[in-house]
Design a protein around this motif. Structure first.
Motif, PDB file in Angstrom:
ATOM      1  N   SER A  34       8.890  10.107   1.681  1.00  0.00           N
ATOM      2  CA  SER A  34       8.925   9.395   3.074  1.00  0.00           C
ATOM      3  C   SER A  34       9.987   8.037   2.677  1.00  0.00           C
ATOM      4  CB  SER A  34       7.576   9.054   3.311  1.00  0.00           C
ATOM      5  OG  SER A  34       7.677   8.102   4.603  1.00  0.00           O
ATOM      6  N   PHE A  36       9.020   5.427   4.242  1.00  0.00           N
ATOM      7  CA  PHE A  36       7.830   4.374   4.092  1.00  0.00           C
ATOM      8  C   PHE A  36       7.352   4.426   2.686  1.00  0.00           C
ATOM      9  CE2 PHE A  36       8.759   5.207   8.645  1.00  0.00           C
ATOM     10  CZ  PHE A  36       8.468   3.865   9.191  1.00  0.00           C
ATOM     11  N   SER A  38       5.959   3.072  -0.764  1.00  0.00           N
ATOM     12  CA  SER A  38       5.881   1.802  -1.295  1.00  0.00           C
ATOM     13  C   SER A  38       6.807   1.559  -2.331  1.00  0.00           C
ATOM     14  CB  SER A  38       4.520   1.752  -1.692  1.00  0.00           C
ATOM     15  OG  SER A  38       3.482   1.615  -0.607  1.00  0.00           O
ATOM     16  N   LEU A  41      10.049   0.992  -0.464  1.00  0.00           N
ATOM     17  CA  LEU A  41      10.162  -0.116   0.395  1.00  0.00           C
ATOM     18  C   LEU A  41      10.281  -1.326  -0.680  1.00  0.00           C
ATOM     19  CD1 LEU A  41       7.708   0.925   3.206  1.00  0.00           C
ATOM     20  CD2 LEU A  41      10.225   0.695   3.259  1.00  0.00           C
ATOM     21  N   LYS A 113       3.458   3.456   3.585  1.00  0.00           N
ATOM     22  CA  LYS A 113       2.900   2.197   4.343  1.00  0.00           C
ATOM     23  C   LYS A 113       2.951   2.702   5.822  1.00  0.00           C
ATOM     24  CE  LYS A 113       2.550  -0.967   1.568  1.00  0.00           C
ATOM     25  NZ  LYS A 113       3.588  -1.393   0.613  1.00  0.00           N
ATOM     26  N   LYS A 114       2.424   2.100   6.630  1.00  0.00           N
ATOM     27  CA  LYS A 114       2.499   2.538   8.012  1.00  0.00           C
ATOM     28  C   LYS A 114       3.661   1.627   8.997  1.00  0.00           C
ATOM     29  CE  LYS A 114      -0.974  -0.944  10.110  1.00  0.00           C
ATOM     30  NZ  LYS A 114      -2.389  -0.863  10.747  1.00  0.00           N
ATOM     31  N   THR A 115       4.126   0.444   7.997  1.00  0.00           N
ATOM     32  CA  THR A 115       5.161  -0.264   8.499  1.00  0.00           C
ATOM     33  C   THR A 115       5.774  -0.771   7.265  1.00  0.00           C
ATOM     34  OG1 THR A 115       6.002  -2.057  10.065  1.00  0.00           O
ATOM     35  CG2 THR A 115       3.842  -2.320   9.039  1.00  0.00           C
ATOM     36  N   PRO A 116       7.227  -1.122   7.349  1.00  0.00           N
ATOM     37  CA  PRO A 116       7.632  -1.978   6.118  1.00  0.00           C
ATOM     38  C   PRO A 116       7.143  -2.965   5.813  1.00  0.00           C
ATOM     39  CG  PRO A 116       9.571  -0.743   7.342  1.00  0.00           C
ATOM     40  CD  PRO A 116       8.177  -0.653   8.186  1.00  0.00           C
ATOM     41  N   SER A 117       6.520  -3.242   4.782  1.00  0.00           N
ATOM     42  CA  SER A 117       5.625  -4.437   4.267  1.00  0.00           C
ATOM     43  C   SER A 117       5.162  -4.430   2.848  1.00  0.00           C
ATOM     44  CB  SER A 117       4.438  -4.528   5.142  1.00  0.00           C
ATOM     45  OG  SER A 117       3.562  -5.806   4.734  1.00  0.00           O
ATOM     46  N   LEU A 122      -1.608  -2.218   4.112  1.00  0.00           N
ATOM     47  CA  LEU A 122      -0.865  -1.566   5.048  1.00  0.00           C
ATOM     48  C   LEU A 122      -0.621  -0.099   4.413  1.00  0.00           C
ATOM     49  CD1 LEU A 122       1.334  -4.129   6.712  1.00  0.00           C
ATOM     50  CD2 LEU A 122      -0.780  -3.208   7.701  1.00  0.00           C
ATOM     51  N   THR A 123      -1.200   0.305   3.446  1.00  0.00           N
ATOM     52  CA  THR A 123      -0.747   1.581   2.971  1.00  0.00           C
ATOM     53  C   THR A 123      -1.823   2.313   3.766  1.00  0.00           C
ATOM     54  OG1 THR A 123      -0.253   0.681   0.994  1.00  0.00           O
ATOM     55  CG2 THR A 123      -0.849   2.915   0.736  1.00  0.00           C
TER      56      THR A 123
END
Length: 309
Positions: A34, A36, A38, A41, A113-117, A122-123
């Protein structure tokens, strides 16, 4: 073609390898993860690379020690035992019917992650595990020709912000150093520590030889190389003076020999540093001797494993 310590003999079997991703095996051209993730990202993860020789994962315990230490350092729960990870490695190798001259790359990231961060809270998944096995024999040309190094202005970092011993996915400073070396006409980069002493290379560990002594850095600012440790070990076992010490380019430019170490290439001679010839004999006498002793240590490891020790 580029020239360096990771040059490998072309093997068409790699076109059809199967890659392990979180419990499933995928053909090479279908292996995906994905956006997303980690690791993708923010470089949040740890990795290992080891060799399969004659059906044995050489120095496996040392590599697993380093992987678990790296995960602990970044506060990441690997989510499995050493035995479970080892079983997954063998599952991948068996699926590919691999036995010898194989390079295994293990990559673990914190997860999706549920959103880039950057925020690990947020994992939304467990760790992502990818295992890539490839048929890879080090290029004999590199071993016989040696490599040229250029001293990069990019320094190895201090342990208080990114410990150089951490085998993490964040490798951008090493990439920068390598690009700088290549632009200067060299093959790979030599890197100094924060005090200006010689530390390591962008992807391997550095050694020099002077008056029969083998020198390498203190280890405080260099990669925690498994092969580096084995070379130091065989030196001590065979009465070869091996000093882990601070030394500068002043010493390197006057060295009798130099070489670099890594799990893939073993011991690779260094012929030039910053345009200065280190040795016309490739490999040098000490490099040749240590290469033989290192190969013997691998043979003992294989024999021990096959005997069930």
């Amino acid at each position: 073609m580029s020239h360096g310590t990771h040059n490998a003999v072309h093997d068409p079997r790699n076109d059809n390898i199967r890659i392990y991703i979180n419990g499933e095996l995928f053909p090479r051209d279908e292996a995906r993860i994905s956006v997303f993730d980690s690791g993708y990202l923010v470089g949040d993860g740890v990795w290992e690379a080891l060799r399969l020789h004659d059906g044995v994962l050489v120095f496996l315990d040392d590599h697993l020690d380093r992987l678990w230490q790296g995960a602990a350092a970044i506060g990441m729960d690997i989510g499995m035992t050493r035995e479970e990870l080892t079983q997954k490695i063998w599952q991948t190798l068996d699926a590919n019917e691999m036995h010898d001259h194989v390079h295994v790359r293990i990559m673990l990231t914190r997860g999706i992650k549920k959103t880039p961060s950057q925020d690990p809270r947020l994992t939304v998944s467990g760790p992502n595990l990818v295992i890539i096995p490839e048929y890879k024999k080090a290029s004999p040309e590199t071993a016989s020709k040696g490599i040229r190094l250029f001293t990069s202005t990019i320094r190895r970092g201090s342990p208080d912000y990114l410990d150089p011993r951490l085998n993490c996915h964040s490798k951008l400073h090493e990439v920068q150093a390598l690009i700088q070396a290549q632009e200067a006409g060299a093959d790979e980069a030599l890197m100094l520590d924060i005090h200006g002493f010689v530390s390591t290379c962008n992807a391997t560990n550095f050694f020099m030889v002077k008056h029969g002594e083998v020198w390498t850095s203190t280890g405080q600012y260099c990669m925690n190389g498994i092969t580096r440790g084995k070379v130091i070990e065989v030196c001590h076992e065979n009465g070869i003076p091996c000093l882990e010490r601070n030394f500068s380019l002043f010493d390197v430019y006057g060295a009798d020999e130099a070489f670099v170490t890594g799990s893939f290439g073993g011991l690779t001679p260094v012929t030039h540093v910053d345009g200065r010839t280190i040795s016309d004999t490739v490999p040098g006498e000490m490099t040749r001797r240590l290469r033989k002793l290192y190969k013997e240590s691998i043979a003992r490891e294989i024999q021990k494993s096959n005997a069930g020790g």
